[in-house]
Design a protein around this motif. Structure first.
Motif, PDB file in Angstrom:
ATOM      1  N   SER A   1      20.834  34.726  10.365  1.00 45.67           N
ATOM      2  CA  SER A   1      19.985  35.284   9.312  1.00 45.67           C
ATOM      3  C   SER A   1      18.953  34.271   8.848  1.00 45.67           C
ATOM      4  CB  SER A   1      20.847  35.727   8.127  1.00 45.67           C
ATOM      5  OG  SER A   1      21.761  36.720   8.517  1.00 45.67           O
ATOM      6  N   LYS A   2      19.370  33.003   8.753  1.00 48.30           N
ATOM      7  CA  LYS A   2      18.438  31.958   8.364  1.00 48.30           C
ATOM      8  C   LYS A   2      17.307  31.817   9.371  1.00 48.30           C
ATOM      9  CE  LYS A   2      21.664  29.041   5.748  1.00 48.30           C
ATOM     10  NZ  LYS A   2      22.305  27.711   5.673  1.00 48.30           N
ATOM     11  N   ARG A   3      17.671  31.819  10.659  1.00 47.96           N
ATOM     12  CA  ARG A   3      16.644  31.668  11.706  1.00 47.96           C
ATOM     13  C   ARG A   3      15.664  32.824  11.681  1.00 47.96           C
ATOM     14  NH1 ARG A   3      21.027  29.847  14.871  1.00 47.96           N
ATOM     15  NH2 ARG A   3      21.245  31.922  15.791  1.00 47.96           N
ATOM     16  N   LYS A   4      16.171  34.045  11.520  1.00 46.29           N
ATOM     17  CA  LYS A   4      15.291  35.214  11.511  1.00 46.29           C
ATOM     18  C   LYS A   4      14.342  35.176  10.315  1.00 46.29           C
ATOM     19  CE  LYS A   4      15.281  40.262  11.646  1.00 46.29           C
ATOM     20  NZ  LYS A   4      16.107  41.505  11.674  1.00 46.29           N
ATOM     21  N   ALA A   5      14.877  34.805   9.135  1.00 41.27           N
ATOM     22  CA  ALA A   5      14.041  34.749   7.935  1.00 41.27           C
ATOM     23  C   ALA A   5      12.986  33.662   8.050  1.00 41.27           C
ATOM     24  CB  ALA A   5      14.919  34.518   6.707  1.00 41.27           C
ATOM     25  N   PHE A   6      13.388  32.479   8.533  1.00 37.80           N
ATOM     26  CA  PHE A   6      12.429  31.387   8.685  1.00 37.80           C
ATOM     27  C   PHE A   6      11.372  31.724   9.736  1.00 37.80           C
ATOM     28  CE2 PHE A   6      15.539  28.289   6.747  1.00 37.80           C
ATOM     29  CZ  PHE A   6      14.705  27.944   5.698  1.00 37.80           C
ATOM     30  N   SER A   7      11.773  32.400  10.808  1.00 39.15           N
ATOM     31  CA  SER A   7      10.815  32.765  11.853  1.00 39.15           C
ATOM     32  C   SER A   7       9.774  33.745  11.322  1.00 39.15           C
ATOM     33  CB  SER A   7      11.552  33.376  13.041  1.00 39.15           C
ATOM     34  OG  SER A   7      10.646  33.804  14.032  1.00 39.15           O
ATOM     35  N   THR A   8      10.241  34.700  10.503  1.00 42.02           N
ATOM     36  CA  THR A   8       9.316  35.680   9.928  1.00 42.02           C
ATOM     37  C   THR A   8       8.307  35.014   9.002  1.00 42.02           C
ATOM     38  OG1 THR A   8      11.040  37.370  10.033  1.00 42.02           O
ATOM     39  CG2 THR A   8       9.165  37.807   8.591  1.00 42.02           C
ATOM     40  N   CYS A   9       8.783  34.057   8.202  1.00 35.30           N
ATOM     41  CA  CYS A   9       7.923  33.425   7.203  1.00 35.30           C
ATOM     42  C   CYS A   9       7.038  32.330   7.803  1.00 35.30           C
ATOM     43  CB  CYS A   9       8.772  32.823   6.087  1.00 35.30           C
ATOM     44  SG  CYS A   9       9.750  34.039   5.186  1.00 35.30           S
ATOM     45  N   ALA A  10       7.489  31.699   8.892  1.00 37.85           N
ATOM     46  CA  ALA A  10       6.740  30.570   9.455  1.00 37.85           C
ATOM     47  C   ALA A  10       5.367  30.991   9.940  1.00 37.85           C
ATOM     48  CB  ALA A  10       7.530  29.941  10.599  1.00 37.85           C
ATOM     49  N   SER A  11       5.265  32.178  10.582  1.00 33.34           N
ATOM     50  CA  SER A  11       3.963  32.622  11.085  1.00 33.34           C
ATOM     51  C   SER A  11       3.004  32.881   9.938  1.00 33.34           C
ATOM     52  CB  SER A  11       4.140  33.880  11.943  1.00 33.34           C
ATOM     53  OG  SER A  11       4.776  34.905  11.202  1.00 33.34           O
ATOM     54  N   HIS A  12       3.513  33.488   8.873  1.00 30.55           N
ATOM     55  CA  HIS A  12       2.654  33.760   7.717  1.00 30.55           C
ATOM     56  C   HIS A  12       2.181  32.466   7.073  1.00 30.55           C
ATOM     57  CE1 HIS A  12       2.150  35.612   3.467  1.00 30.55           C
ATOM     58  NE2 HIS A  12       1.020  35.645   4.133  1.00 30.55           N
ATOM     59  N   LEU A  13       3.085  31.506   6.918  1.00 27.02           N
ATOM     60  CA  LEU A  13       2.706  30.228   6.303  1.00 27.02           C
ATOM     61  C   LEU A  13       1.689  29.480   7.155  1.00 27.02           C
ATOM     62  CD1 LEU A  13       6.078  28.907   4.830  1.00 27.02           C
ATOM     63  CD2 LEU A  13       4.015  29.526   3.570  1.00 27.02           C
ATOM     64  N   ALA A  14       1.807  29.579   8.487  1.00 30.27           N
ATOM     65  CA  ALA A  14       0.832  28.928   9.368  1.00 30.27           C
ATOM     66  C   ALA A  14      -0.564  29.482   9.133  1.00 30.27           C
ATOM     67  CB  ALA A  14       1.249  29.110  10.832  1.00 30.27           C
ATOM     68  N   VAL A  15      -0.673  30.809   9.002  1.00 26.22           N
ATOM     69  CA  VAL A  15      -1.970  31.442   8.728  1.00 26.22           C
ATOM     70  C   VAL A  15      -2.487  31.025   7.356  1.00 26.22           C
ATOM     71  CG1 VAL A  15      -3.124  33.653   8.380  1.00 26.22           C
ATOM     72  CG2 VAL A  15      -1.483  33.393  10.243  1.00 26.22           C
ATOM     73  N   VAL A  16      -1.592  30.950   6.369  1.00 23.92           N
ATOM     74  CA  VAL A  16      -1.981  30.555   5.012  1.00 23.92           C
ATOM     75  C   VAL A  16      -2.598  29.167   5.005  1.00 23.92           C
ATOM     76  CG1 VAL A  16      -1.071  29.912   2.740  1.00 23.92           C
ATOM     77  CG2 VAL A  16      -0.355  32.050   3.806  1.00 23.92           C
ATOM     78  N   PHE A  17      -1.940  28.203   5.656  1.00 21.14           N
ATOM     79  CA  PHE A  17      -2.446  26.833   5.634  1.00 21.14           C
ATOM     80  C   PHE A  17      -3.718  26.685   6.475  1.00 21.14           C
ATOM     81  CE2 PHE A  17       1.968  25.881   4.307  1.00 21.14           C
ATOM     82  CZ  PHE A  17       1.656  25.164   3.159  1.00 21.14           C
ATOM     83  N   LEU A  18      -3.831  27.445   7.558  1.00 21.45           N
ATOM     84  CA  LEU A  18      -5.066  27.418   8.338  1.00 21.45           C
ATOM     85  C   LEU A  18      -6.248  27.910   7.506  1.00 21.45           C
ATOM     86  CD1 LEU A  18      -4.089  28.759  11.888  1.00 21.45           C
ATOM     87  CD2 LEU A  18      -5.070  26.529  11.370  1.00 21.45           C
ATOM     88  N   PHE A  19      -6.045  29.015   6.811  1.00 17.14           N
ATOM     89  CA  PHE A  19      -7.137  29.627   6.054  1.00 17.14           C
ATOM     90  C   PHE A  19      -7.473  28.825   4.803  1.00 17.14           C
ATOM     91  CE2 PHE A  19      -8.566  32.627   2.725  1.00 17.14           C
ATOM     92  CZ  PHE A  19      -9.726  33.079   3.325  1.00 17.14           C
ATOM     93  N   PHE A  20      -6.481  28.598   3.950  1.00 17.99           N
ATOM     94  CA  PHE A  20      -6.752  27.949   2.673  1.00 17.99           C
ATOM     95  C   PHE A  20      -7.098  26.472   2.838  1.00 17.99           C
ATOM     96  CE2 PHE A  20      -4.619  31.668   0.921  1.00 17.99           C
ATOM     97  CZ  PHE A  20      -5.384  31.907  -0.207  1.00 17.99           C
ATOM     98  N   GLY A  21      -6.515  25.814   3.832  1.00 21.11           N
ATOM     99  CA  GLY A  21      -6.806  24.397   4.013  1.00 21.11           C
ATOM    100  C   GLY A  21      -8.274  24.128   4.263  1.00 21.11           C
ATOM    101  N   SER A  22      -8.871  24.898   5.188  1.00 15.87           N
ATOM    102  CA  SER A  22     -10.283  24.678   5.515  1.00 15.87           C
ATOM    103  C   SER A  22     -11.211  25.192   4.422  1.00 15.87           C
ATOM    104  CB  SER A  22     -10.615  25.357   6.854  1.00 15.87           C
ATOM    105  OG  SER A  22     -10.274  26.736   6.811  1.00 15.87           O
ATOM    106  N   VAL A  23     -10.864  26.332   3.795  1.00 19.57           N
ATOM    107  CA  VAL A  23     -11.739  26.905   2.770  1.00 19.57           C
ATOM    108  C   VAL A  23     -11.787  26.017   1.534  1.00 19.57           C
ATOM    109  CG1 VAL A  23     -12.000  28.840   1.184  1.00 19.57           C
ATOM    110  CG2 VAL A  23     -11.493  29.274   3.581  1.00 19.57           C
ATOM    111  N   MET A  24     -10.657  25.447   1.145  1.00 17.57           N
ATOM    112  CA  MET A  24     -10.635  24.596  -0.047  1.00 17.57           C
ATOM    113  C   MET A  24     -11.486  23.344   0.126  1.00 17.57           C
ATOM    114  SD  MET A  24      -6.745  24.757  -1.511  1.00 17.57           S
ATOM    115  CE  MET A  24      -6.166  26.180  -2.427  1.00 17.57           C
ATOM    116  N   VAL A  25     -11.544  22.831   1.349  1.00 17.75           N
ATOM    117  CA  VAL A  25     -12.366  21.650   1.604  1.00 17.75           C
ATOM    118  C   VAL A  25     -13.826  21.931   1.282  1.00 17.75           C
ATOM    119  CG1 VAL A  25     -13.218  20.112   3.420  1.00 17.75           C
ATOM    120  CG2 VAL A  25     -10.804  20.687   3.317  1.00 17.75           C
TER     121      VAL A  25
END
Length: 292
Positions: free
Chosen positions: A211-235
């Motif tokens: 259950s931990k692996r499935k939950a982390f896998s689901t959230c990891a892709s979303h967090l990757a997109v979040v940091f890609l988008f917000f990281g560059s825009v905030m700069v």
């Protein structure tokens, strides 16, 4: 070099359209994906298509043209739609984070809370909010006096180069624009971080390793997109008066306007078993067998 850039960005644009359109079609045609999480993802992918289409086609045309001009109205139209879709992306990332919070932290209450009425309202909110909020910055910047040079040292109508072309230095407009960006970006980013902090705390308390692996896998892709988008825009946009070098402005803008939409379908499809199965069903052998 312009022909080389035309080829590279044509390939990137085509792959972005194909990748995001594939996710939209998979969510639309596969009944197993008719859940709020995938409906939000389908809307987000369609939003990415709209977002990249506001700038890249014009940029490709400029690579092949000697007359790289744009009308005043056309420039601010591009400005408005590009940044409105960008705001909508930020809101959609918040909506998707809220959905994951409910699904993982409140699983028993999730069907009662995330009703069809709620996720339909969230979809409408995600699409409309950016267009409403970004009217103010566009109107303020368009009212600045433009009587001098009319050459933008950028590949799109970006607000920072536009304000630099104004005949007068309007500090009030700059402060309002900076405050708008700071509140929007910090607010949405903090909301997402808080949502996922609660999600991680809940996941760590799960007894099952699967259950931990499935939950982390689901959230990891979303967090990757979040940091890609917000990281560059905030700069770029939290402090437009900080004087970023022109070359750096172009590189960072290119990253979040072209590279991020290209990476998003890869991130979501490669890390999601249900999405990969749906893509195979819609575009692969299962669909061909069904037709036969």
């Amino acid at each position: 070099m312009q022909l080389l850039f035309f080829g590279l960005f044509s390939v990137a644009y085509t792959l972005t359209l194909m990748g995001n359109a594939a996710i939209v079609c998979a969510v639309r045609w596969d009944q197993r994906l008719h859940t709020p999480m995938y409906i939000f993802l389908g809307n987000f992918s369609f939003l990415e298509i709209c977002y990249i289409s506001t700038t890249v086609p014009n940029m490709l045309a400029n690579f092949l043209s000697t007359n790289k001009s744009m009308s005043f109205v056309g420039c601010f139209t591009q400005f408005y739609f590009f940044f409105s879709f960008g705001c909508d992306e930020g809101f959609y990332l918040c909506i998707m984070a809220f959905d994951r919070y409910l699904a993982i932290c409140r699983p028993l209450h999730y069907p009662c809370i995330m009703t069809k009425e709620l996720y339909t309202g969230l979809i409408m909110f995600g699409w409309s909010c950016g267009f409403i909020l970004f009217l103010t910055p566009v109107v303020l910047i368009s009212q600045l006096p433009y009587c001098g040079p009319n050459i933008i040292n950028h590949f799109l109508c970006d607000p920072v180069p536009l304000m630099m072309l104004s005949c007068s230095e309007d500090t009030t407009t700059q402060l309002i624009y900076s405050a708008f960006n700071a509140v929007f970006m910090s607010g949405t980013f903090l909301f997402i971080l808080c949502s996922y902090a609660l999600v991680i705390l809940t996941v760590l308390q799960m007894p099952s390793a699967a259950s931990k692996r499935k939950a982390f896998s689901t959230c990891a892709s979303h967090l990757a997109v979040v940091f890609l988008f917000f990281g560059s825009v905030m700069v770029m946009y939290v402090s437009p008066g900080s004087g970023h070098p022109v070359r750096m402005q172009k590189i960072v803008t290119l990253f979040y306007s072209v590279i991020t939409p290209l990476c998003n379908p890869l991130i979501y499809s490669l890390r999601n078993k249900e999405m990969k199965a749906a893509l195979r069903k819609v575009f692969g052998s299962e669909r061909l067998v069904h037709k036969t």
